[in-house]
Design a protein around this motif. Structure first.
Motif, PDB file in Angstrom:
ATOM      1  N   ALA A 185       0.899  -1.232  -0.141  1.00  0.00           N
ATOM      2  CA  ALA A 185       0.167   0.019   0.062  1.00  0.00           C
ATOM      3  C   ALA A 185       0.997   1.180  -0.068  1.00  0.00           C
ATOM      4  N   TRP A 186       0.509   2.251  -0.921  1.00  0.00           N
ATOM      5  CA  TRP A 186       1.356   3.652  -0.901  1.00  0.00           C
ATOM      6  C   TRP A 186       0.584   4.975  -1.295  1.00  0.00           C
ATOM      7  N   MET A 187       1.200   5.719  -0.985  1.00  0.00           N
ATOM      8  CA  MET A 187       0.671   7.221  -1.565  1.00  0.00           C
ATOM      9  C   MET A 187       1.526   7.401  -2.621  1.00  0.00           C
ATOM     10  N   ASN A 188       0.747   8.234  -3.855  1.00  0.00           N
ATOM     11  CA  ASN A 188       1.782   8.809  -4.875  1.00  0.00           C
ATOM     12  C   ASN A 188       0.961  10.326  -4.872  1.00  0.00           C
ATOM     13  N   SER A 189       1.921  11.339  -5.583  1.00  0.00           N
ATOM     14  CA  SER A 189       1.575  12.792  -5.632  1.00  0.00           C
ATOM     15  C   SER A 189       1.494  12.692  -7.358  1.00  0.00           C
ATOM     16  N   LEU A 190       0.410  12.864  -7.820  1.00  0.00           N
ATOM     17  CA  LEU A 190       0.219  13.086  -9.325  1.00  0.00           C
ATOM     18  C   LEU A 190       0.465  14.589  -9.660  1.00  0.00           C
ATOM     19  N   VAL A 191      -0.017  15.483  -8.968  1.00  0.00           N
ATOM     20  CA  VAL A 191       0.373  17.002  -8.983  1.00  0.00           C
ATOM     21  C   VAL A 191       1.129  17.491  -7.630  1.00  0.00           C
ATOM     22  N   LYS A 192       2.061  18.196  -7.374  1.00  0.00           N
ATOM     23  CA  LYS A 192       2.684  18.485  -6.330  1.00  0.00           C
ATOM     24  C   LYS A 192       2.154  20.063  -6.171  1.00  0.00           C
ATOM     25  N   GLN A 193       1.667  20.294  -4.720  1.00  0.00           N
ATOM     26  CA  GLN A 193       1.295  21.577  -4.411  1.00  0.00           C
ATOM     27  C   GLN A 193       2.411  22.571  -4.450  1.00  0.00           C
ATOM     28  N   SER A 194       2.381  23.572  -4.973  1.00  0.00           N
ATOM     29  CA  SER A 194       3.457  24.714  -5.137  1.00  0.00           C
ATOM     30  C   SER A 194       2.926  25.939  -5.425  1.00  0.00           C
ATOM     31  N   GLU A 222       4.462  27.277  -8.825  1.00  0.00           N
ATOM     32  CA  GLU A 222       3.922  27.141 -10.248  1.00  0.00           C
ATOM     33  C   GLU A 222       2.316  27.238 -10.062  1.00  0.00           C
ATOM     34  N   GLY A 223       1.904  27.580  -8.965  1.00  0.00           N
ATOM     35  CA  GLY A 223       0.370  27.686  -9.043  1.00  0.00           C
ATOM     36  C   GLY A 223      -0.521  26.529  -9.093  1.00  0.00           C
ATOM     37  N   THR A 224       0.082  25.492  -8.378  1.00  0.00           N
ATOM     38  CA  THR A 224      -0.463  24.022  -8.431  1.00  0.00           C
ATOM     39  C   THR A 224      -1.355  23.782  -7.055  1.00  0.00           C
ATOM     40  N   ARG A 225      -2.183  23.181  -7.041  1.00  0.00           N
ATOM     41  CA  ARG A 225      -2.761  22.520  -5.925  1.00  0.00           C
ATOM     42  C   ARG A 225      -2.435  20.922  -5.981  1.00  0.00           C
ATOM     43  N   PRO A 226      -2.552  20.327  -4.751  1.00  0.00           N
ATOM     44  CA  PRO A 226      -2.423  18.841  -4.838  1.00  0.00           C
ATOM     45  C   PRO A 226      -3.279  17.870  -5.141  1.00  0.00           C
ATOM     46  N   HIS A 284      -0.640   9.857   4.751  1.00  0.00           N
ATOM     47  CA  HIS A 284      -0.056  10.219   3.877  1.00  0.00           C
ATOM     48  C   HIS A 284      -0.676  11.244   2.748  1.00  0.00           C
ATOM     49  N   ALA A 285      -1.861  10.905   2.374  1.00  0.00           N
ATOM     50  CA  ALA A 285      -2.526  12.045   1.700  1.00  0.00           C
ATOM     51  C   ALA A 285      -2.920  13.122   2.302  1.00  0.00           C
ATOM     52  N   LEU A 286      -3.167  13.210   3.546  1.00  0.00           N
ATOM     53  CA  LEU A 286      -3.384  14.436   4.010  1.00  0.00           C
ATOM     54  C   LEU A 286      -2.212  15.395   4.032  1.00  0.00           C
ATOM     55  N   HIS A 287      -1.018  14.509   4.294  1.00  0.00           N
ATOM     56  CA  HIS A 287       0.334  15.343   4.316  1.00  0.00           C
ATOM     57  C   HIS A 287       0.395  15.992   3.004  1.00  0.00           C
ATOM     58  N   GLY A 288       0.258  15.423   1.848  1.00  0.00           N
ATOM     59  CA  GLY A 288       0.205  15.718   0.645  1.00  0.00           C
ATOM     60  C   GLY A 288      -0.711  17.007   0.151  1.00  0.00           C
ATOM     61  N   LEU A 289      -1.939  16.917   0.792  1.00  0.00           N
ATOM     62  CA  LEU A 289      -3.236  17.521   0.342  1.00  0.00           C
ATOM     63  C   LEU A 289      -3.042  18.921   1.188  1.00  0.00           C
ATOM     64  N   PHE A 290      -2.571  18.895   2.520  1.00  0.00           N
ATOM     65  CA  PHE A 290      -2.202  19.958   3.248  1.00  0.00           C
ATOM     66  C   PHE A 290      -0.928  21.070   2.941  1.00  0.00           C
ATOM     67  N   SER A 291      -0.113  20.505   2.153  1.00  0.00           N
ATOM     68  CA  SER A 291       1.102  21.239   1.775  1.00  0.00           C
ATOM     69  C   SER A 291       0.723  22.784   1.411  1.00  0.00           C
ATOM     70  N   ARG A 303      10.276  21.507  -4.519  1.00  0.00           N
ATOM     71  CA  ARG A 303      11.111  20.741  -3.711  1.00  0.00           C
ATOM     72  C   ARG A 303      10.729  20.361  -2.290  1.00  0.00           C
ATOM     73  N   PHE A 304       9.799  20.910  -1.916  1.00  0.00           N
ATOM     74  CA  PHE A 304       9.235  20.934  -0.303  1.00  0.00           C
ATOM     75  C   PHE A 304       7.816  20.354  -0.404  1.00  0.00           C
ATOM     76  N   SER A 305       7.376  20.123  -1.488  1.00  0.00           N
ATOM     77  CA  SER A 305       5.916  19.687  -1.441  1.00  0.00           C
ATOM     78  C   SER A 305       5.566  18.655  -0.763  1.00  0.00           C
ATOM     79  N   GLY A 306       4.586  18.655   0.190  1.00  0.00           N
ATOM     80  CA  GLY A 306       4.029  17.496   0.767  1.00  0.00           C
ATOM     81  C   GLY A 306       4.908  16.601   1.746  1.00  0.00           C
ATOM     82  N   THR A 307       5.067  15.441   1.330  1.00  0.00           N
ATOM     83  CA  THR A 307       5.874  14.397   1.715  1.00  0.00           C
ATOM     84  C   THR A 307       7.361  14.421   1.226  1.00  0.00           C
TER      85      THR A 307
END
Length: 664
Positions: free
Chosen positions: A411-420, A423-427, A460-467, A473-477
């Motif tokens: 079982a694992w978590m991946n980021s398909l789009v990183k919050q930044s 770059e104006g991106t949400r996770p 893990h997902a929350l760690h990515g979503l709350f970034s 380079r610092f996003s999420g996990t």
């Protein structure tokens, strides 16, 4: 390839990759163009005539490689979650190319000289920390080595990336091939009705109508061993599990361990473990060794006591494939409970919506809306839009919960789009589990372990979503490996929190809540068998540590493993390691080399944090907001232990962990 969907940013909400448009023939051209574009961008930075500044060097590097990032995240997610021969061929080809590409950037002396020359005056805290990280990243990648040593380093990195891909693909094939085919339903006595139906459905999908197929999960322990009364079948399953990859991966792991040791020496470290830990929260390899040595004797003693109980229950000298079966018998006798009593109360969708999402709503104010209009990378994938309590958009959560032959185990978590912010991106994040899919129309009933895993991965997902960071380079996990499991382990506590448990633990047919007496006995039973659980984890951890701290080069994988377990005092025939060397994907593929200790290291922080939540009222918005603000939102933008101290108000204490594990 003008219509290649990777060549432009996705127009979908939150830049969700356009999976409906992506085909396998798009990957190779996107990788080639992506690498070429980033090298051109880096060349402009490295050859710049203006004095180096944070913006024209580090921030510019952060902006580089957008196309390569888009295709890489999608491709490697598919390679793990839904691979096929075509994808595997692309993976074999592109992985060493990506390694060369990374080395071309990190070993560029002009670029490193500019990074080191950037003045720090006027930089804010996040910029200053990012600059420090870039210097560290380049040094650890070999930027300060002499040219001849850099060439050797390139060769080592390329071979390691190739071997890692081979290991991963060998393991998937070996795991699928090791599935147990059962001819007679009578052999399945003890299995639940839905598990038997799933085994029949799996057999049918493999062209084995009228038979039953029991597939293997990644760890050594297999859930069916708890229930099957047929001892011979239990032995077949156990042997199939522990013998995975012996023929295919034994030589690979020896070679990879030697290459990692050589690379570490080239970079100035005593061994690979020292190289890894130098960039973690642990103060050094000695600290890790001492912690493992402190935990092992008590855990082994507990396991021996548990083994005596199981022998008494069985009436004979049990083997490894008997442990789970008789542990379940003792658990049932001691707590009047067995796993089959609980599963009807753990239907997947209810656990997800009324458990995982409910807890996140209570703690953080999150809202989840399933978006059937958005397509995932596989028909089983579900897409949810996540918003804050005030309705403001946060990101997307994808759930991919079912096992399949094309998905790796675990079982694992991946980021398909990183919050930044840069770059104006949400996770956009995805959780993968490996739950056997029931026949059409049947409910998906989960084991307690699977419930706990769903809560864990959502941490893990929350760690990515709350970034909430500026730089990718610092996003999420993107935190030290021995810190990344900490937030996910904390999120497990809500699976058993009374208010949350009462909300999701309801019978899938009647909707009736789990009887309080059963819930109480289930929670009490969690303390049972902790000796076994701790030793199987420590055995895997110490095995990982041995592969990456050896002083005498290993020659034979099996002999090295036997000797390593013996030397560490965890060579218990009844308690095999959670992963043996030839299917230990965490350390040969998943980035946990010399880092599997991270789970218990992070659990120190986790247990201490659970104590904080209990002391401060538990499932409250105030507590959730504090944890989110001080820790989850920070990603890797601050020193990890500084973030912990800001949240907890002090250094962590180990006593809560020792008490939880029965090691006091």
């Amino acid at each position: 390839m003008t219509e290649n969907p990777f060549f432009a940013p996705s127009a979908l909400p939150y830049r969700l990759p356009p999976f409906a448009e992506i085909r396998e023939e798009h990957y190779a051209p996107a990788f080639e163009r992506g690498m070429a574009e980033q090298l051109a961008e880096v060349e402009v930075i490295a050859a710049g005539e203006e004095a180096p500044t944070f913006d024209n060097t580090v921030a510019a590097l952060e902006r580089s490689g957008e196309l390569l990032s888009r295709v890489s995240t999608v491709f490697f997610n598919q390679a793990s979650s839904d691979t096929n021969p075509a994808v595997q061929e692309i993976q074999k080809d592109v992985t060493p190319k990506l390694t060369k590409h990374s080395d071309a950037i990190h070993l560029d002396r002009r670029l490193f000289a500019r990074i080191k020359a950037i003045p720090v005056d006027g930089l804010d805290a996040e910029e200053r920390f990012l600059l420090e990280r870039y210097v560290t990243d380049f040094v650890r990648a070999g930027a300060e080595l002499e040219p001849a040593d850099q060439e050797r380093l390139r060769s080592l990195n390329e071979e390691l990336s190739t071997l890692s891909t081979r290991f991963e693909q060998n393991l998937l094939a070996a795991t699928n091939a090791a599935a147990i085919v059962v001819e007679d339903a009578a052999e399945l006595d003890g299995l639940s009705e839905d598990a038997i139906k799933s085994a029949a459905e799996t057999a049918k999908s493999r062209g084995l109508d009228g038979k039953y197929v029991l597939t293997l999960v990644l760890p050594t322990g297999q859930a069916a061993l708890e229930e099957l009364t047929d001892r011979a079948l239990r032995e077949r399953i156990h042997r199939a599990s522990v013998e995975r990859g012996l023929a295919e991966n034994s030589e690979l792991v020896v070679r990879m361990a030697k290459l990692r040791a050589e690379r570490a020496a080239l970079l100035g470290y005593e061994n690979h473990a020292e190289y890894v830990v130098a960039d973690q929260t642990a103060p050094g390899t000695r600290a890790v060794t001492e912690m493992l040595a402190k935990l092992t004797p008590a855990a082994v003693a507990n396991a021996h006591r548990e083994a005596d109980e199981l022998r008494a229950e069985a009436g004979f000298d049990i083997a490894a494939w008997d442990w789970s079966f008789y542990a379940e018998k003792v658990r049932e006798a001691r707590y009047s409970i067995d796993s089959r009593q609980m599963r009807p109360y753990f239907e997947l969708d209810r656990v997800l919506r009324d458990g995982v999402f409910h807890a996140a709503g209570k703690l953080y104010g999150l809202r989840f809306a399933e978006r059937s209009d958005l397509v995932g990378y596989h028909p089983d994938v579900r897409v949810f839009e996540v918003t804050d309590e005030d309705g403001s958009p946060l990101g997307l959560f994808l759930g991919d919960f079912y096992a399949r032959a094309s998905k790796r185990g675990g079982a694992w978590m991946n980021s398909l789009v990183k919050q930044s912010e840069l770059e104006g991106t949400r996770p956009v994040v995805v959780n993968n589990l490996n739950i056997v899919k029931p026949p059409a129309g049947e409910p998906t009933l989960m084991t307690w372990e699977q419930v706990n895993t769903m809560f864990h991965e959502f941490g893990h997902a929350l760690h990515g979503l709350f970034s909430a960071v500026r730089f990718p380079r610092f996003s999420g996990t993107a935190v030290p490996r021995d810190f990344v499991e900490y937030p996910s382990q904390v999120n497990e506590m809500w699976a058993t929190w009374p208010e949350v448990l009462a909300n999701y633990a309801r019978h899938h047919e009647t909707g009736e809540p789990m009887p309080q007496d059963l819930a109480d006995r289930m929670l009490e039973a969690q303390k049972f068998n902790q000796g076994y659980a701790t030793v199987e984890y420590l055995a895997a951890t110490l095995l990982d540590w041995a592969w990456h701290t050896f002083t005498e080069e290993p020659r034979d994988a099996q002999e090295f493993e036997r000797q390593a377990l013996r030397n560490a005092g965890v060579d218990l025939p009844l308690v095999p390691p959670r992963y043996r060397s030839t299917y230990f994907a965490h350390i040969w593929v998943g980035g946990y080399s010399a880092g599997y200790y991270s789970y218990i290291w992070s659990e120190v922080l986790d247990a201490d944090t659970v104590e904080w939540f209990r002391e401060n009222g538990g499932l409250t918005r105030e507590n959730g907001d504090t944890f989110r603000r001080e820790l989850l939102s920070k990603g890797g933008s601050v020193d990890a232990m500084t973030a912990f101290r800001a949240f907890r108000g002090r250094d962590p204490r180990i006593e809560p962990l020792l008490e939880r594990r029965g090691l006091l």
